[in-house]
Design a protein around this motif. Sequence first.
Motif, PDB file in Angstrom:
ATOM      1  N   ARG A  96      16.838  -0.680 -41.933  1.00 56.18           N
ATOM      2  CA  ARG A  96      17.765  -0.271 -40.880  1.00 56.18           C
ATOM      3  C   ARG A  96      17.017  -0.195 -39.543  1.00 56.18           C
ATOM      4  NH1 ARG A  96      20.913   5.400 -41.231  1.00 56.18           N
ATOM      5  NH2 ARG A  96      21.882   5.423 -39.167  1.00 56.18           N
ATOM      6  N   TYR A  97      15.856   0.381 -39.587  1.00 57.23           N
ATOM      7  CA  TYR A  97      14.958   0.411 -38.427  1.00 57.23           C
ATOM      8  C   TYR A  97      13.557   0.192 -38.939  1.00 57.23           C
ATOM      9  CZ  TYR A  97      18.492   2.743 -35.528  1.00 57.23           C
ATOM     10  OH  TYR A  97      19.610   3.053 -34.815  1.00 57.23           O
ATOM     11  N   THR A 108       9.254   0.564 -37.457  1.00 55.90           N
ATOM     12  CA  THR A 108       8.334   0.838 -36.355  1.00 55.90           C
ATOM     13  C   THR A 108       6.959   0.305 -36.728  1.00 55.90           C
ATOM     14  OG1 THR A 108       7.615   3.002 -37.182  1.00 55.90           O
ATOM     15  CG2 THR A 108       9.537   2.995 -35.763  1.00 55.90           C
ATOM     16  N   THR A 123       2.943   0.782 -35.575  1.00 55.15           N
ATOM     17  CA  THR A 123       2.070   1.661 -34.797  1.00 55.15           C
ATOM     18  C   THR A 123       0.611   1.291 -35.021  1.00 55.15           C
ATOM     19  OG1 THR A 123       3.682   3.383 -35.338  1.00 55.15           O
ATOM     20  CG2 THR A 123       1.684   4.080 -34.220  1.00 55.15           C
ATOM     21  N   SER A 169       1.636   3.315 -28.228  1.00 55.11           N
ATOM     22  CA  SER A 169       0.846   3.039 -29.421  1.00 55.11           C
ATOM     23  C   SER A 169       1.648   2.257 -30.452  1.00 55.11           C
ATOM     24  CB  SER A 169       0.319   4.334 -30.030  1.00 55.11           C
ATOM     25  OG  SER A 169       1.374   5.236 -30.210  1.00 55.11           O
ATOM     26  N   THR A 200       9.376   0.336 -31.729  1.00 54.39           N
ATOM     27  CA  THR A 200      10.432   0.443 -32.730  1.00 54.39           C
ATOM     28  C   THR A 200      11.200  -0.876 -32.727  1.00 54.39           C
ATOM     29  OG1 THR A 200      12.203   1.215 -31.278  1.00 54.39           O
ATOM     30  CG2 THR A 200      10.695   2.885 -32.131  1.00 54.39           C
ATOM     31  N   SER A 219      14.169  -1.429 -32.261  1.00 53.17           N
ATOM     32  CA  SER A 219      15.224  -1.519 -31.244  1.00 53.17           C
ATOM     33  C   SER A 219      14.694  -1.986 -29.908  1.00 53.17           C
ATOM     34  CB  SER A 219      15.875  -0.152 -31.054  1.00 53.17           C
ATOM     35  OG  SER A 219      16.363   0.322 -32.267  1.00 53.17           O
ATOM     36  N   GLU A 220      13.435  -1.658 -29.603  1.00 55.12           N
ATOM     37  CA  GLU A 220      12.971  -1.882 -28.238  1.00 55.12           C
ATOM     38  C   GLU A 220      12.222  -3.189 -28.035  1.00 55.12           C
ATOM     39  OE1 GLU A 220      10.204   1.153 -27.011  1.00 55.12           O
ATOM     40  OE2 GLU A 220       9.553   1.510 -29.062  1.00 55.12           O
ATOM     41  N   ASP A 255       0.252   0.442 -38.969  1.00 52.31           N
ATOM     42  CA  ASP A 255       1.168   1.138 -39.868  1.00 52.31           C
ATOM     43  C   ASP A 255       2.575   0.606 -39.586  1.00 52.31           C
ATOM     44  OD1 ASP A 255       2.581   2.840 -41.460  1.00 52.31           O
ATOM     45  OD2 ASP A 255       1.731   4.693 -40.650  1.00 52.31           O
ATOM     46  N   ARG A 305       6.375   0.933 -40.667  1.00 54.07           N
ATOM     47  CA  ARG A 305       7.298   1.770 -41.445  1.00 54.07           C
ATOM     48  C   ARG A 305       8.668   1.125 -41.487  1.00 54.07           C
ATOM     49  NH1 ARG A 305       5.155   4.528 -38.146  1.00 54.07           N
ATOM     50  NH2 ARG A 305       3.397   5.896 -38.539  1.00 54.07           N
ATOM     51  N   TYR A 360      12.286   1.935 -42.303  1.00 53.70           N
ATOM     52  CA  TYR A 360      13.179   3.051 -42.596  1.00 53.70           C
ATOM     53  C   TYR A 360      14.440   2.534 -43.265  1.00 53.70           C
ATOM     54  CZ  TYR A 360      10.242   6.040 -39.758  1.00 53.70           C
ATOM     55  OH  TYR A 360       9.190   6.757 -39.271  1.00 53.70           O
TER      56      TYR A 360
END
Lengths: 192, 193
Positions: free
Chosen positions: A102-103, A105, A107, A123, A126, A128-129, A163, A165, A167
């Motif tokens: 769904r999302y 990120t 990092t 750092s 996401t 979305s951006e 990292d 992630r 979600y």
Amino acid sequence: MILIGKFILAALVGALIGLGLTSAALQNDFGFGAVTAGPWTAWPRNGGRGVDPYARAMLAKSGEIPLGSSEGLSFIARADSGGRRLEPGCDYIVSGPTPQARYWTLTVMTPQGKLLANPSGRSGFTSSEILRAADGSFAIALSRRARPGNWIPLAENDPFILDLRLYESEFSTSMLAFDAANLPTIAREVCR
Amino acid sequence: MNRLDRFLAGLLWLLGVALVAVAVHLIAVFDLPRRLGNDPMSRLSVLAKPGEMSQLPLARPGAEWAPFSDPAVAQGVCLYDLTRAPVRVSGEVDADRMLTLSFRTPSGEIFYSMTDRAAQHGKIDVLLLTSEQLEALEADSEDDDEPAQELRLIAPAAKGFVLVNALAAFPSEAEESRQRVKAITCAPEAPLD
């Protein structure tokens, strides 16, 4: 007397080997639940009940708070897709199809999981951006020098890891294998 | 002693060393989490008040409360203690914004996790209780026809914590994501008779 000495020596050597084994096991991301896909490693079983003792000891040592299996899954990369350790002196392009989540990120962190300070205060990104290509694919540049587009600055000399992630990922915890094709690749460019 | 005897004696000593090594290794692995003494519950009790939802500081360089934290996520924590009464975790969620909850033991192990998608009519309503409390509650409400609206969750231990994550999809949403964490409340219920 010699026999007692031999016993003590055997016990000491045994204890040393045992502690050495423990330390080695906890250092090398060992764990029965580790799943790798390309440069990425995840521990899906840490997100639910039934964490194995090695993973539990590793979590206690690092202090990490893993995501729950319904929340998502975190992937760590310590090397690029070619298998070479990530170096702050090199430029990297993280690119690929959109991960099934769904999302997500991405990092940049120190190998101990700390965030790296930098003047831009960025750092990671996401999902979305980031700026995307017309087909929905993306590319994020990691470099010490400013780059146009999606750019995460690297620290001058500090080693780093990535990292990722996912979600609410479609990767479920019951999966014991991941297809590396579904995860971004980490390509090394020039090194300075 | 002939050569075979020496060989067997040496083998026996090696076996002994290996046994000690395996034993020490296993004890160390199992004992380490307790020995390190930095379990999440004790770290969190410095940052949060028990029995209510407390905001955790955003992960920023040099100021993370846990390693491998996501800087795009606002977090809140509720340290619960079910010794006296069940604890209710509830709140309104925004359908488009990701919010996740994880229910954990003091060591941080997760026994249940969920996201805003599991909300019913835009509301999360979880009653956290022990198995004795659940029995008492069900015996109490046996005559009721209406099924329970809340999710009843049995905690494996009386103490633990609930971690709430709200993702800020854009850096400008950081404050808004903190508000979404705040919208989730956590409070002890009236004690059961």
